[in-house]
Design a protein around this motif. Structure first.
Motif, PDB file in Angstrom:
ATOM      1  N   GLU A 106       0.730  -1.224  -0.172  1.00 46.61           N
ATOM      2  CA  GLU A 106      -0.058   0.085   0.147  1.00 46.61           C
ATOM      3  C   GLU A 106       0.972   1.257   0.179  1.00 46.61           C
ATOM      4  O   GLU A 106       0.368   2.384  -0.640  1.00 46.61           O
ATOM      5  CB  GLU A 106      -0.739   0.011   1.316  1.00 46.61           C
ATOM      6  CG  GLU A 106      -2.173   0.439   1.250  1.00 46.61           C
ATOM      7  CD  GLU A 106      -2.833   0.553   2.605  1.00 46.61           C
ATOM      8  OE1 GLU A 106      -2.571  -0.411   3.434  1.00 46.61           O
ATOM      9  OE2 GLU A 106      -3.822   1.199   2.634  1.00 46.61           O
ATOM     10  N   VAL A 148       2.029   1.948  -3.424  1.00 47.92           N
ATOM     11  CA  VAL A 148       0.838   2.436  -4.253  1.00 47.92           C
ATOM     12  C   VAL A 148       1.125   4.019  -3.913  1.00 47.92           C
ATOM     13  O   VAL A 148       1.074   4.660  -4.849  1.00 47.92           O
ATOM     14  CB  VAL A 148      -0.447   2.025  -3.828  1.00 47.92           C
ATOM     15  CG1 VAL A 148      -1.531   2.582  -4.503  1.00 47.92           C
ATOM     16  CG2 VAL A 148      -0.430   0.380  -4.092  1.00 47.92           C
ATOM     17  N   ARG A 168       4.459   0.802 -10.147  1.00 46.78           N
ATOM     18  CA  ARG A 168       3.335   1.656 -10.227  1.00 46.78           C
ATOM     19  C   ARG A 168       1.958   0.755 -10.076  1.00 46.78           C
ATOM     20  O   ARG A 168       1.107   0.827  -9.277  1.00 46.78           O
ATOM     21  CB  ARG A 168       3.115   2.639 -11.368  1.00 46.78           C
ATOM     22  CG  ARG A 168       2.039   3.586 -11.557  1.00 46.78           C
ATOM     23  CD  ARG A 168       1.855   4.242 -12.809  1.00 46.78           C
ATOM     24  NE  ARG A 168       1.711   3.398 -14.080  1.00 46.78           N
ATOM     25  CZ  ARG A 168       2.462   3.106 -15.104  1.00 46.78           C
ATOM     26  NH1 ARG A 168       3.464   3.749 -14.834  1.00 46.78           N
ATOM     27  NH2 ARG A 168       2.060   2.467 -16.268  1.00 46.78           N
ATOM     28  N   ILE A 169       1.960  -0.291 -11.173  1.00 48.16           N
ATOM     29  CA  ILE A 169       0.711  -1.208 -11.024  1.00 48.16           C
ATOM     30  C   ILE A 169       1.259  -2.457 -10.138  1.00 48.16           C
ATOM     31  O   ILE A 169       0.128  -2.981  -9.362  1.00 48.16           O
ATOM     32  CB  ILE A 169       0.624  -1.707 -12.526  1.00 48.16           C
ATOM     33  CG1 ILE A 169       0.565  -0.731 -13.506  1.00 48.16           C
ATOM     34  CG2 ILE A 169      -0.461  -2.612 -12.763  1.00 48.16           C
ATOM     35  CD1 ILE A 169      -0.554   0.227 -13.117  1.00 48.16           C
ATOM     36  N   SER A 211       2.302  -2.859  -7.421  1.00 42.60           N
ATOM     37  CA  SER A 211       1.758  -2.497  -5.790  1.00 42.60           C
ATOM     38  C   SER A 211       0.546  -2.444  -5.642  1.00 42.60           C
ATOM     39  O   SER A 211       0.161  -3.135  -4.716  1.00 42.60           O
ATOM     40  CB  SER A 211       2.651  -1.088  -5.587  1.00 42.60           C
ATOM     41  OG  SER A 211       2.054  -0.127  -6.413  1.00 42.60           O
ATOM     42  N   THR A 212      -0.387  -2.012  -6.604  1.00 38.72           N
ATOM     43  CA  THR A 212      -1.858  -2.108  -6.411  1.00 38.72           C
ATOM     44  C   THR A 212      -2.158  -3.671  -6.607  1.00 38.72           C
ATOM     45  O   THR A 212      -3.021  -4.029  -5.925  1.00 38.72           O
ATOM     46  CB  THR A 212      -2.325  -1.261  -7.628  1.00 38.72           C
ATOM     47  OG1 THR A 212      -1.822   0.328  -7.428  1.00 38.72           O
ATOM     48  CG2 THR A 212      -3.885  -1.450  -7.748  1.00 38.72           C
ATOM     49  N   ARG A 213      -1.609  -4.384  -7.682  1.00 36.39           N
ATOM     50  CA  ARG A 213      -2.110  -5.729  -7.896  1.00 36.39           C
ATOM     51  C   ARG A 213      -1.691  -6.219  -6.450  1.00 36.39           C
ATOM     52  O   ARG A 213      -2.268  -7.412  -5.867  1.00 36.39           O
ATOM     53  CB  ARG A 213      -1.299  -6.235  -9.015  1.00 36.39           C
ATOM     54  CG  ARG A 213      -1.676  -5.749 -10.086  1.00 36.39           C
ATOM     55  CD  ARG A 213      -3.178  -6.285 -10.763  1.00 36.39           C
ATOM     56  NE  ARG A 213      -4.274  -5.247 -10.410  1.00 36.39           N
ATOM     57  CZ  ARG A 213      -4.668  -4.248 -11.085  1.00 36.39           C
ATOM     58  NH1 ARG A 213      -4.151  -3.923 -12.172  1.00 36.39           N
ATOM     59  NH2 ARG A 213      -5.565  -3.382 -10.749  1.00 36.39           N
ATOM     60  N   VAL A 235      -1.419  -5.177  -3.262  1.00 36.16           N
ATOM     61  CA  VAL A 235      -2.364  -5.148  -2.373  1.00 36.16           C
ATOM     62  C   VAL A 235      -3.689  -6.076  -2.595  1.00 36.16           C
ATOM     63  O   VAL A 235      -4.155  -6.897  -1.627  1.00 36.16           O
ATOM     64  CB  VAL A 235      -2.951  -3.570  -2.276  1.00 36.16           C
ATOM     65  CG1 VAL A 235      -4.065  -3.757  -1.215  1.00 36.16           C
ATOM     66  CG2 VAL A 235      -1.756  -3.018  -1.955  1.00 36.16           C
ATOM     67  N   GLU A 236      -4.104  -6.201  -3.805  1.00 36.38           N
ATOM     68  CA  GLU A 236      -5.344  -7.159  -4.184  1.00 36.38           C
ATOM     69  C   GLU A 236      -5.149  -8.474  -3.996  1.00 36.38           C
ATOM     70  O   GLU A 236      -5.866  -9.319  -3.159  1.00 36.38           O
ATOM     71  CB  GLU A 236      -5.563  -6.857  -5.514  1.00 36.38           C
ATOM     72  CG  GLU A 236      -6.058  -5.550  -5.865  1.00 36.38           C
ATOM     73  CD  GLU A 236      -6.067  -5.182  -7.293  1.00 36.38           C
ATOM     74  OE1 GLU A 236      -6.498  -3.933  -7.517  1.00 36.38           O
ATOM     75  OE2 GLU A 236      -5.861  -6.179  -8.137  1.00 36.38           O
TER      76      GLU A 236
END
Lengths: 518, 165
Positions: free
Chosen positions: A434, A437, A448-449, A451-453, A455-456
């Motif tokens: 997070e 992100v 960039r991407i 980190s978001t993936r 978290v998911e």
């Protein structure tokens, strides 16, 4: 003789009410018709005792802490101005084991001097290194730093002397020295302490760097979260200029070195040296692809030394005492000392400067006194938010850059954040992603991407949906981030994530017996 | 303070005067943009959108470049905040010492979420990732002044009467 009372002006002491304590002492002295000489020193770094008040006695300084304004009357009643006994008394400061058992080289003056007194600084070996440097050729100065084995204290541990040598060898009309004071790692505060508690040391180190490389302009890039450090540095620079230590003609040598503080604006990734340079140039803090390295093309495209605060602050001592003295401390290729910072859930949080080679167990227990909560310690994150979580089985590894690298960990800037047995490692792993992100500069896709993936995926693991498969996915994603990111932000976010997963699988809902890949 | 309030012409005129004075002083610095934005925000509490073209002109940059910098950095805001900004450290060291409990309390006490402003316009709540007070966690910054080892009760004392103590 007028007694001298010391009340620190360090941010942490101020955050615990040091100004109110200083005022109460001054008021009480007036009320009692006593003359007291009040000095606002830096902090000794024994933060569980802050605000820690010291009094000068013929035997040495005597400490009291933690002091609140309510304690001041009783301190006077107990005769603290003569070192009298009191419930908050800690005895002679220098004899407090936490301090006595350290090897304070860079932090030798910390808490002892008035940070803004040039006379104090000079009386404690201040500017001795600069005077040595002024009598040397630039290449000789660089050689001293190389011989001392000084490596970058910001985290990357790159030999400082090699950067300096590269800049010295470049032909350019303008070269720069940039101090990275964007100390954003949680669990670290040694840069802040150095700037607030001994600012001339940094000024001297940067000036020496300028003499060594031919740079005539320096910038200190300080976090906006450090308002007191910025204020102290600005005052110290003005004083050093007035005293001839900075300016167009450093100590009458005909050599020029100008210094300016620049305030950052709350971007973690600006602690990465190329993002920092972009920011100094007035741009978004986007990481640059290397090469060229900053030593070749740095600030405004010119050859630039970029070093961390502690790296530069250690240079005066190396010049004053010689490389041989400094490299006598430490082990292997990790020479000298590191100011470790004990933070998080720790009973005796503070600054412990030790030679490389000390273990986490010694720092956590002998110095730190175990957890603040009294519960068992579970994991320690070493080296900031991008650092590995170490379980107890790894607490006997010597703190040495190579020994840590061998187990996939980093010493980094020497920050230790302790967590007790209530810590949910899956949650901390999620937080690491997070944070990436929030702080990614966005230039490269894995960070960039990814980190978001990340978290998911961690959310799906903890929710229990197709757990084994999702763990596989998380490992794959981390692999991409490690190998495909431009800088440490995306490249090291997997360190805390994977170490949490490998050492504490049960926190992710996995069986505790999951094999632990190296 | 409503965030979408349209500034009166007089207020907007004052803002631009401040911006021009800052530009006068700072535009010649190498890498002047961050120092300029800091000065503007220190004087006005935010960087007004109307300042962007002025700054861009003075530095020979495009408006997009200046806007890009303002929006990149967490520290800069393009709309006014509450009278006092409260920053609660949410980083690991403070988490290890219960910052999540403290943050929940702060949200309730101020009646707003992270990045929000209390209904009376007194406080804006922001997260911060490390104040360098990690040996004395949890830490908060209230109106630019750091506070450490902050308990929920201690926080209430800090913000009693709608202002920092």
């Amino acid at each position: 003789m007028t007694p001298t009372v010391y009340v620190p002006r360090d941010s942490a002491a101020l955050a615990l009410g040091a100004d109110r304590v200083a005022r109460a002492i001054a008021d009480e002295a007036v009320a009692r018709g006593l003359d007291v000489h009040l000095v606002r020193n830096g902090s000794r770094g024994l933060f569980w005792l802050e605000p820690m008040v010291e009094v000068g006695t013929p035997e040495g300084r005597v400490a009291y802490g933690p002091v609140t304004p309510r304690d001041v009357k009783s301190l006077f009643d107990a005769g603290f101005l003569d070192g009298g006994r009191h419930a908050l008394g800690q005895g002679l400061t220098e004899q407090i084991p936490y301090l006595k058992n350290q090897e304070r080289l860079t932090f030798a003056r910390m808490g002892i001097t008035d940070p803004l007194s040039i006379a104090d600084y000079e009386a404690h070996e201040g500017f001795a290194g600069l005077r040595q440097a002024l009598a040397m050729q630039p290449a000789e100065i660089v050689q001293q730093v190389l011989d001392a084995g000084l490596r970058g204290r910001g985290g990357a541990a790159f030999p400082a002397g090699i950067k300096w040598k590269t800049v010295l060898g470049m032909n350019a009309a303008q070269k720069y020295v940039v101090c990275n004071a964007d100390e954003g790692d949680s669990g670290t505060f040694s840069d802040r302490m150095a700037m607030e508690g001994d600012p001339f040391m940094l000024i001297e180190g940067m000036t020496i760097a300028g003499l060594a490389t031919g740079a005539t302009q320096g910038y200190v890039y300080v976090r906006s979260e450090y308002p007191h450090a910025i204020a102290v540095l600005n005052e110290a620079i003005a004083l050093a200029e007035a005293a001839g230590y900075l300016g167009a003609d450093v100590l009458g040598s005909g050599r020029r070195f100008m210094l300016e503080v620049r305030k950052a604006a709350g971007s973690y990734v600006c602690g990465e040296e190329t993002a920092l340079l972009e920011s100094l140039e007035g741009k978004r803090g986007m990481v640059r692809a290397k090469p060229p390295v900053p030593a070749v093309a740095g600030l405004f495209g010119q050859p630039t030394v970029v070093n961390n605060v502690i790296t530069l602050a250690t240079v005066p001592l190396i010049l004053a005492r010689g490389a041989a003295f400094y490299k006598n401390y430490g082990m292997g290729r990790s020479l000298g000392t590191l100011p470790f910072q004990l933070a998080g859930n720790i009973r005796h949080g503070g600054l412990v400067e030790k030679a490389f080679g000390v273990t986490l167990r010694e720092l956590l227990h002998d110095f730190g006194g175990g957890s603040a909560s009294g519960r068992p310690l579970k994991a320690v994150q070493v080296g900031g938010p991008l650092g590995t979580y170490l379980p107890e089985s790894q607490w006997d590894i010597p703190l040495d850059y190579e020994a840590y690298a061998a187990v996939g960990a980093v010493v980094g800037h020497g920050g230790l954040v302790a967590h007790d047995d209530r810590a949910d490692m899956a949650r901390l792993a999620r937080y690491a992603m997070e944070f990436c992100v929030v702080e990614s500069c966005g230039k490269c896709t894995p960070c960039r991407i990814g980190s978001t993936r990340g978290v998911e995926v961690i959310d799906r693991i903890t929710a229990g949906a197709g757990r084994e498969q999702q763990v596989e996915l998380l490992r794959d994603l981390c692999d991409t981030m490690v190998h495909g990111s431009l800088c440490a932000m995306g490249g090291m976010t997997p360190y805390p994530v994977l170490s949490a997963l490998n050492h504490f699988p049960q926190d992710f809902g996995l069986p505790a017996t999951t094999p632990q890949p190296a | 303070m409503p965030m979408n309030k349209v500034p009166t012409p007089a207020a907007a005129g004052h803002d631009l005067e401040v911006v021009r004075a800052v530009l006068e002083r700072r535009a010649g610095l190498p890498g002047a943009l961050l120092p300029i934005l800091h000065d503007v925000q220190d004087a006005l509490g935010h960087v007004p959108r109307a300042a962007v073209p002025e700054i861009a002109d003075a530095l020979g940059l495009s408006r997009a470049e200046v806007h890009g910098v303002v929006s990149y950095y967490h520290h800069f805001r393009d709309a006014p905040a509450g009278r006092t900004v409260v920053q609660v450290c949410c980083a690991e060291s403070c988490q290890a010492m219960g910052s999540d409990v403290l943050l929940a309390h702060v949200k309730q006490r101020l009646g707003c979420d992270l990045h929000g402003t209390s209904a009376d316009g007194a406080f804006t709540l922001e997260p911060v990732y490390c104040l360098g007070l990690c040996a004395c966690s949890p830490a908060v910054m209230v109106g630019g002044e750091p506070h450490a080892r902050v308990t929920p009760q201690g926080f209430d004392e800090l913000v009693a009467n709608g202002r920092p103590a």
